[in-house]
Design a protein around this motif. Structure first.
Motif, PDB file in Angstrom:
ATOM      1  N   ARG A 207      71.760  15.548  50.678  1.00  0.00           N
ATOM      2  CA  ARG A 207      73.258  15.064  50.414  1.00  0.00           C
ATOM      3  C   ARG A 207      74.333  15.906  51.133  1.00  0.00           C
ATOM      4  N   ARG A 208      74.102  17.364  50.775  1.00  0.00           N
ATOM      5  CA  ARG A 208      75.072  18.211  51.384  1.00  0.00           C
ATOM      6  C   ARG A 208      75.070  18.163  52.604  1.00  0.00           C
ATOM      7  N   GLN A 209      73.899  17.969  53.349  1.00  0.00           N
ATOM      8  CA  GLN A 209      73.748  17.848  54.801  1.00  0.00           C
ATOM      9  C   GLN A 209      74.596  16.819  55.274  1.00  0.00           C
ATOM     10  N   ILE A 210      74.443  15.750  54.837  1.00  0.00           N
ATOM     11  CA  ILE A 210      75.353  14.294  55.049  1.00  0.00           C
ATOM     12  C   ILE A 210      76.772  14.461  55.033  1.00  0.00           C
ATOM     13  N   LEU A 211      77.281  15.139  53.906  1.00  0.00           N
ATOM     14  CA  LEU A 211      78.524  15.424  53.905  1.00  0.00           C
ATOM     15  C   LEU A 211      78.997  16.322  54.978  1.00  0.00           C
ATOM     16  N   LEU A 212      78.481  17.425  55.290  1.00  0.00           N
ATOM     17  CA  LEU A 212      78.867  18.489  56.055  1.00  0.00           C
ATOM     18  C   LEU A 212      78.818  17.988  57.453  1.00  0.00           C
ATOM     19  N   LEU A 261      75.230  20.314  69.559  1.00  0.00           N
ATOM     20  CA  LEU A 261      74.082  21.062  69.972  1.00  0.00           C
ATOM     21  C   LEU A 261      74.175  22.376  69.132  1.00  0.00           C
ATOM     22  N   ARG A 262      75.300  23.109  69.157  1.00  0.00           N
ATOM     23  CA  ARG A 262      75.351  24.441  68.604  1.00  0.00           C
ATOM     24  C   ARG A 262      75.293  24.331  66.975  1.00  0.00           C
ATOM     25  N   PHE A 263      76.118  23.338  66.314  1.00  0.00           N
ATOM     26  CA  PHE A 263      75.997  23.476  64.824  1.00  0.00           C
ATOM     27  C   PHE A 263      75.476  22.407  64.204  1.00  0.00           C
ATOM     28  N   PHE A 268      72.123  20.893  60.193  1.00  0.00           N
ATOM     29  CA  PHE A 268      71.707  19.738  59.463  1.00  0.00           C
ATOM     30  C   PHE A 268      70.753  18.813  60.071  1.00  0.00           C
ATOM     31  N   PRO A 269      69.619  19.342  60.264  1.00  0.00           N
ATOM     32  CA  PRO A 269      68.657  18.482  60.823  1.00  0.00           C
ATOM     33  C   PRO A 269      68.288  17.167  60.479  1.00  0.00           C
ATOM     34  N   GLU A 270      68.098  16.998  58.952  1.00  0.00           N
ATOM     35  CA  GLU A 270      67.956  15.705  58.233  1.00  0.00           C
ATOM     36  C   GLU A 270      68.895  14.747  58.489  1.00  0.00           C
ATOM     37  N   ALA A 271      70.315  15.307  58.252  1.00  0.00           N
ATOM     38  CA  ALA A 271      71.465  14.353  58.418  1.00  0.00           C
ATOM     39  C   ALA A 271      71.562  13.912  59.715  1.00  0.00           C
TER      40      ALA A 271
END
Length: 491
Positions: A207-212, A261-263, A268-271
């Motif tokens: 969930r945090r990955q998606i928001l970020l 590519l860098r960030f 956030f691979p799952e997002a």
């Protein structure tokens, strides 16, 4: 051993030394100003080539790493480093800045010292963007690039709408980055650091990955630019001076893709996997839409600007294929676009300098009065449509291979869009070069001089070199790209 002799801070100091030196030279010494500006930019370019020679392609770790404490009561430090993702963007930056100075060489007396200073400042900031390993400082330099570009468009633009275009460019790109800043502050509060190398080892909930990911996407999508956030680009290109269009197309359009590519992908691979269908759909629509829009333009700069949007959205398809072929192809196409699109803007700039118009209907039959220009314009028009043997062909083929492995429908749509790319490239060349002359509108029939031919030579060499022997470039990227794919477990 060689890496110990040369450092990234030395590369950053080269334009800084030129900036400081020029500040103490009076505006009346215009010859000394332009010689010093060009010498400083060439020295920076040579220094970047030395870093390439010293670069070890067998490791995915950051090289030439340096770290300086920035804020004493925090974990934020000025960390510098290069890997396979950033090396060639630094070299492309240092390559294009001397070209930008040479473009304004004959009119330097009217442009003044501030013109060179703006490009040297831009060079320093762009090198910092591609070598900074701290997210907060990356954001600082990422946004600081807007300032010299705002001045370049607003002060040295070619028409009355230049102020509006400069504000549109500045506000569009700055607004998207506000969300990225909020994401960075959240990261800092959660982890206590913004150091990329530490954050790469930190895991976040889905969930945090998606928001970020969304907060970073808001900033990077504007920079790419992705449809419908592309409106600022054609206006900025049309109003910018030739050198401004070169640096805008050659480097600034790569900042968004580089950011992904860098960030976005490694942090956030799952997002990234979650949003890949959305990115694919958006990019495919953008390629078709902007390619068709290009065919309807009547301004030479707008034609190349809209074609740049199509190419950069093809790059995002390669990036979010999330495999070695797609990402490697997107990196190669970004470098190729930096050369080909910059050269096409130079061609348009030369026509505008002679005839004071960029409207397509006023041109025709230039092959009889500007044969050298016609040959060079043909070469880069063919490169723009990815003719085999040119740099764009290798990049686009790898992107399509990577996209077919991930989603064949998107790859098919992207491949069909390449036909539209050939259509508008040949259509533009035919309208400008073939047909009858229009002496009622065009008055100065002079072919390229030796300085102008010299400016195009490195572009010609680069496009052919990347098209015939891309292994030199792909080898330096391969280990880093492979590590990126493995780190995200995308295979």
């Amino acid at each position: 051993m060689l890496q110990e002799l040369f450092c990234l801070s030395g590369l950053l100091l080269c334009p800084v030394v030129g900036i400081v030196t020029l500040l103490f030279i009076p505006n009346s010494r215009i010859r000394l100003i332009r010689v010093l500006g060009l010498s400083c930019s060439l020295l920076t370019f040579l220094y970047s080539l030395v870093l390439w020679v010293c670069f070890d392609p067998s490791t995915s770790k950051f090289q030439f790493v340096e770290s300086f404490r920035w804020l004493p009561y925090s974990n934020i430090s000025l960390s510098l480093g290069l890997d396979g993702l950033s090396l060639f963007f630094v070299i492309l930056t240092t390559f294009l800045i001397p070209i930008c100075i040479l473009v304004g060489w004959s009119g330097m007396r009217n442009l003044g010292k501030e013109y060179i200073l703006a490009f040297l400042i831009c060079e320093f900031l762009l090198i910092a963007v591609f070598s900074i390993l701290d997210l907060l400082l990356f954001y600082v330099f990422f946004e600081s690039v807007l300032i010299p570009m705002f001045i370049i468009i607003g002060v040295w633009g070619s028409r009355q709408r230049k102020i509006k275009a400069a504000y549109q460019f500045f506000l569009y790109t700055l607004l998207g980055s506000v969300f990225m800043l909020l994401g960075l502050l959240f990261l800092f509060l959660e982890t206590g650091t913004t150091d990329l190398q530490i954050l790469l080892t930190t895991e976040f909930s889905e969930r945090r990955q998606i928001l970020l990911w969304l907060s970073f996407f808001a900033s990077f999508a504007v920079k790419v630019p992705m449809v419908p956030l592309h409106i600022w680009l054609p206006e900025a290109h049309v109003e910018a001076p030739t050198a401004g269009s070169v640096i805008l197309a050659g480097i600034l359009l790569k900042l968004g893709s580089y950011g992904f590519l860098r960030f976005s992908i490694p942090l956030f691979p799952e997002a990234t996997l979650f949003f890949t269908p959305f990115l694919y759909t958006l990019s495919a629509i953008a390629i078709i839409y902007t390619s068709l829009t290009t065919l309807r333009q009547v301004d030479l700069k707008k034609i190349i600007a809209y074609s740049s949007v199509a190419h950069m959205n093809l790059v995002t398809i390669g990036i979010f294929s999330l495999n070695i072929q797609g990402i490697g192809g997107s990196l190669l196409l970004m470098l190729s676009h930096g050369l080909v699109s910059s050269a096409l803007f130079l061609c348009v700039g030369l026509l505008y300098d002679r005839h004071k118009t960029r409207l397509l209907r006023y041109y025709g039959g230039l092959v009889s009065t500007m044969p050298t220009f016609s040959v060079i314009f043909l070469f880069f028009s063919l490169a723009n449509m990815a003719l085999p043997g040119t740099s764009s062909f290798v990049g686009e083929i790898l992107i399509l291979v990577g996209a077919f492995q991930r989603k064949s429908l998107v790859a098919t749509v992207s491949a069909s869009a390449m036909v539209l790319g050939a259509a508008y490239s040949l259509w533009l060349y035919n309208r400008v070069v073939s047909g009858n002359l229009k002496p009622d509108f065009l008055h100065k029939f002079s072919d390229l001089n030796s300085r102008e031919v010299f400016i195009f030579l490195p572009f010609l060499v680069g496009v052919i070199w990347m098209g015939v022997h891309p292994k030199v470039f792909l080898d330096c990227m391969d280990t880093t790209v492979s590590n990126l794919v493995q780190h995200g477990k995308f295979d």
